[in-house]
Motif scaffolding. Structure first.
Motif, PDB file in Angstrom:
ATOM      1  N   TYR A  10      -0.185 -30.710 -44.676  1.00  0.00           N
ATOM      2  CA  TYR A  10      -0.015 -31.153 -43.299  1.00  0.00           C
ATOM      3  C   TYR A  10      -1.312 -31.748 -42.766  1.00  0.00           C
ATOM      4  CZ  TYR A  10       4.179 -28.192 -43.156  1.00  0.00           C
ATOM      5  OH  TYR A  10       5.404 -27.608 -43.399  1.00  0.00           O
ATOM      6  N   CYS A  11      -1.189 -32.859 -42.074  1.00  0.00           N
ATOM      7  CA  CYS A  11      -2.319 -33.332 -41.287  1.00  0.00           C
ATOM      8  C   CYS A  11      -2.142 -32.826 -39.858  1.00  0.00           C
ATOM      9  CB  CYS A  11      -2.440 -34.852 -41.326  1.00  0.00           C
ATOM     10  SG  CYS A  11      -1.053 -35.777 -40.612  1.00  0.00           S
ATOM     11  N   GLN A  12      -3.235 -32.743 -39.135  1.00  0.00           N
ATOM     12  CA  GLN A  12      -3.218 -32.299 -37.743  1.00  0.00           C
ATOM     13  C   GLN A  12      -4.352 -33.002 -37.003  1.00  0.00           C
ATOM     14  OE1 GLN A  12      -5.204 -28.751 -36.810  1.00  0.00           O
ATOM     15  NE2 GLN A  12      -3.816 -28.113 -35.186  1.00  0.00           N
ATOM     16  N   GLN A  13      -4.037 -33.493 -35.821  1.00  0.00           N
ATOM     17  CA  GLN A  13      -5.110 -34.086 -35.018  1.00  0.00           C
ATOM     18  C   GLN A  13      -5.646 -33.034 -34.054  1.00  0.00           C
ATOM     19  OE1 GLN A  13      -5.105 -34.711 -31.563  1.00  0.00           O
ATOM     20  NE2 GLN A  13      -2.973 -34.172 -31.122  1.00  0.00           N
ATOM     21  N   SER A  14      -6.965 -33.001 -33.898  1.00  0.00           N
ATOM     22  CA  SER A  14      -7.598 -32.091 -32.947  1.00  0.00           C
ATOM     23  C   SER A  14      -8.319 -32.887 -31.860  1.00  0.00           C
ATOM     24  CB  SER A  14      -8.571 -31.156 -33.673  1.00  0.00           C
ATOM     25  OG  SER A  14      -9.558 -31.906 -34.363  1.00  0.00           O
ATOM     26  N   TYR A  15      -7.855 -34.106 -31.646  1.00  0.00           N
ATOM     27  CA  TYR A  15      -8.454 -34.985 -30.628  1.00  0.00           C
ATOM     28  C   TYR A  15      -8.002 -34.600 -29.240  1.00  0.00           C
ATOM     29  CZ  TYR A  15      -9.653 -39.400 -28.335  1.00  0.00           C
ATOM     30  OH  TYR A  15     -10.166 -40.362 -27.505  1.00  0.00           O
ATOM     31  N   ALA A  16      -6.731 -34.188 -29.121  1.00  0.00           N
ATOM     32  CA  ALA A  16      -6.170 -33.882 -27.808  1.00  0.00           C
ATOM     33  C   ALA A  16      -5.119 -32.794 -27.917  1.00  0.00           C
ATOM     34  CB  ALA A  16      -5.547 -35.138 -27.200  1.00  0.00           C
ATOM     35  N   THR A  17      -4.951 -32.061 -26.826  1.00  0.00           N
ATOM     36  CA  THR A  17      -3.885 -31.060 -26.732  1.00  0.00           C
ATOM     37  C   THR A  17      -2.598 -31.756 -26.308  1.00  0.00           C
ATOM     38  OG1 THR A  17      -5.475 -29.348 -26.140  1.00  0.00           O
ATOM     39  CG2 THR A  17      -3.175 -28.930 -25.594  1.00  0.00           C
ATOM     40  N   PRO A  18      -1.462 -31.516 -26.919  1.00  0.00           N
ATOM     41  CA  PRO A  18      -1.230 -30.589 -28.031  1.00  0.00           C
ATOM     42  C   PRO A  18      -1.774 -31.115 -29.348  1.00  0.00           C
ATOM     43  CG  PRO A  18       0.775 -31.802 -27.567  1.00  0.00           C
ATOM     44  CD  PRO A  18      -0.223 -32.195 -26.502  1.00  0.00           C
ATOM     45  N   GLN A  19      -2.299 -30.220 -30.145  1.00  0.00           N
ATOM     46  CA  GLN A  19      -2.899 -30.593 -31.426  1.00  0.00           C
ATOM     47  C   GLN A  19      -1.795 -30.732 -32.459  1.00  0.00           C
ATOM     48  OE1 GLN A  19      -4.080 -27.874 -29.692  1.00  0.00           O
ATOM     49  NE2 GLN A  19      -6.127 -28.453 -29.060  1.00  0.00           N
ATOM     50  N   THR A  20      -1.170 -31.863 -32.463  1.00  0.00           N
ATOM     51  CA  THR A  20       0.050 -32.108 -33.224  1.00  0.00           C
ATOM     52  C   THR A  20      -0.175 -32.216 -34.718  1.00  0.00           C
ATOM     53  OG1 THR A  20      -0.291 -34.369 -32.445  1.00  0.00           O
ATOM     54  CG2 THR A  20       1.487 -33.132 -31.430  1.00  0.00           C
ATOM     55  N   PHE A  21       0.860 -31.809 -35.443  1.00  0.00           N
ATOM     56  CA  PHE A  21       0.876 -31.870 -36.902  1.00  0.00           C
ATOM     57  C   PHE A  21       1.761 -33.023 -37.377  1.00  0.00           C
ATOM     58  CE2 PHE A  21      -1.060 -27.846 -38.097  1.00  0.00           C
ATOM     59  CZ  PHE A  21      -0.880 -27.052 -36.975  1.00  0.00           C
ATOM     60  N   GLY A  22       1.467 -33.512 -38.551  1.00  0.00           N
ATOM     61  CA  GLY A  22       2.422 -34.355 -39.250  1.00  0.00           C
ATOM     62  C   GLY A  22       3.578 -33.497 -39.736  1.00  0.00           C
ATOM     63  N   GLN A  23       4.602 -34.159 -40.244  1.00  0.00           N
ATOM     64  CA  GLN A  23       5.808 -33.433 -40.632  1.00  0.00           C
ATOM     65  C   GLN A  23       5.690 -32.742 -41.985  1.00  0.00           C
ATOM     66  OE1 GLN A  23       5.336 -36.619 -41.035  1.00  0.00           O
ATOM     67  NE2 GLN A  23       6.619 -37.484 -42.664  1.00  0.00           N
ATOM     68  N   GLY A  24       4.604 -33.035 -42.699  1.00  0.00           N
ATOM     69  CA  GLY A  24       4.372 -32.390 -43.989  1.00  0.00           C
ATOM     70  C   GLY A  24       4.726 -33.268 -45.166  1.00  0.00           C
ATOM     71  N   THR A  25       4.016 -33.072 -46.256  1.00  0.00           N
ATOM     72  CA  THR A  25       4.301 -33.734 -47.530  1.00  0.00           C
ATOM     73  C   THR A  25       4.380 -32.670 -48.602  1.00  0.00           C
ATOM     74  OG1 THR A  25       3.187 -35.790 -46.909  1.00  0.00           O
ATOM     75  CG2 THR A  25       3.447 -35.336 -49.267  1.00  0.00           C
ATOM     76  N   LYS A  26       5.532 -32.571 -49.223  1.00  0.00           N
ATOM     77  CA  LYS A  26       5.720 -31.576 -50.268  1.00  0.00           C
ATOM     78  C   LYS A  26       5.401 -32.198 -51.611  1.00  0.00           C
ATOM     79  CE  LYS A  26       8.943 -28.069 -51.917  1.00  0.00           C
ATOM     80  NZ  LYS A  26      10.277 -27.453 -51.729  1.00  0.00           N
ATOM     81  N   VAL A  27       4.468 -31.589 -52.318  1.00  0.00           N
ATOM     82  CA  VAL A  27       4.077 -32.053 -53.648  1.00  0.00           C
ATOM     83  C   VAL A  27       4.772 -31.161 -54.668  1.00  0.00           C
ATOM     84  CG1 VAL A  27       2.165 -32.434 -55.240  1.00  0.00           C
ATOM     85  CG2 VAL A  27       1.870 -32.914 -52.790  1.00  0.00           C
ATOM     86  N   GLU A  28       5.655 -31.776 -55.430  1.00  0.00           N
ATOM     87  CA  GLU A  28       6.493 -31.028 -56.366  1.00  0.00           C
ATOM     88  C   GLU A  28       6.177 -31.396 -57.801  1.00  0.00           C
ATOM     89  OE1 GLU A  28      10.649 -30.434 -54.096  1.00  0.00           O
ATOM     90  OE2 GLU A  28      10.132 -32.555 -54.383  1.00  0.00           O
ATOM     91  N   VAL A  29       6.624 -30.534 -58.700  1.00  0.00           N
ATOM     92  CA  VAL A  29       6.417 -30.776 -60.119  1.00  0.00           C
ATOM     93  C   VAL A  29       7.374 -31.853 -60.614  1.00  0.00           C
ATOM     94  CG1 VAL A  29       6.514 -29.770 -62.420  1.00  0.00           C
ATOM     95  CG2 VAL A  29       5.706 -28.395 -60.484  1.00  0.00           C
ATOM     96  N   LYS A  30       6.803 -32.824 -61.332  1.00  0.00           N
ATOM     97  CA  LYS A  30       7.627 -33.898 -61.882  1.00  0.00           C
ATOM     98  C   LYS A  30       8.364 -33.434 -63.135  1.00  0.00           C
ATOM     99  CE  LYS A  30       7.207 -38.829 -62.863  1.00  0.00           C
ATOM    100  NZ  LYS A  30       6.250 -39.958 -62.898  1.00  0.00           N
TER     101      LYS A  30
END
Lengths: 121, 107
Positions: free
Chosen positions: B87-107
């Motif tokens: 997950y990425c998250q910005q801490s520039y401003a409140t609310p400190q929003t997250f990205g929706q996530g990236t799942k890294v799976e086994v190929k």
């Protein structure tokens, strides 16, 4: 061990209330900006609320504003989240986390393991 | 609120692969960008803060870059313990929003 431990998660009815707690160990909570984050089943992370070190400033996500109250007891080294008027959308694992400040940047460097809230009739 | 958009939402990779995840902010956030790793059933763990600063104890195969609105997290050589959601998250401003996530799976 430096850690945060949440408690208070439970099954609650829609419209009901719960109070979550977060106990800090081996560090002084009063030095840190604190936050609650939640994660609904199979979903991503959602910021819920922040509280300043002395409790003088509090911020809430729009989804919980007016229903949830964040508070802290620095003497007891603990953080709380009072959750009222619960809805099924509040079902999630709730994490408390500590904000670190380094070189003017902020990030959550310590997280609890989470406590589970299930809202269902 | 600042919206954070990650891509891809998921990816399949093999041990040893180079993996890159991107994160875009809906407005400039300078380099107030954090990356977290979350394994199933566990709490997130910070990997990188200030867009490119590695948190203490995090392996050097993780790196971050970017500024303004566009950021990336790179794992130079994927290890078995790296299969997780990021997950990425910005801490520039409140609310400190997250990205929706990236799942890294086994190929």
């Amino acid at each position: 061990e430096v850690q945060l431990v949440e408690s208070g998660g439970d099954l609650a009815q829609p419209g009901g209330s719960l109070r979550l707690s977060c106990a800090a160990s081996e560090f002084f909570l009063k030095r840190y900006y604190m936050t609650w984050i939640r994660q609904a089943p199979g979903k991503g992370l959602e910021w819920v609320a922040n509280i300043k070190q002395d409790g003088s400033e509090k911020y809430y996500a729009a989804s919980v504003n007016g229903r949830f109250t964040i508070s802290r007891d620095n003497a007891d080294n603990s953080l709380s989240l009072q959750m009222n008027s619960l809805t099924v959308e509040d079902t999630a694992v709730y994490f408390c986390a500590r904000w670190a400040a380094r070189y003017g940047f902020y990030y959550m460097d310590l997280w609890g393991k989470g406590t589970t809230v299930i809202v269902s009739s | 609120d600042i919206q954070m958009t990650q891509s891809p939402s998921s990816l399949s990779a093999s041990v040893g692969d180079r993996v890159t995840i991107t994160c875009r902010a809906s407005q400039t956030i300078s380099n107030y960008l954090n990356w977290y790793q979350q394994k199933a059933g566990k709490a997130p763990k910070v990997l990188i803060f200030a867009a490119s600063t590695l948190e203490s104890g995090v392996p050097s195969r993780f790196s971050g870059s970017g500024s303004g609105t566009d950021f990336s997290l790179t794992i130079s050589s994927l290890q078995p313990e790296d299969f997780a959601t990021y997950y990425c998250q910005q801490s520039y401003a409140t609310p400190q929003t997250f990205g929706q996530g990236t799942k890294v799976e086994v190929k």
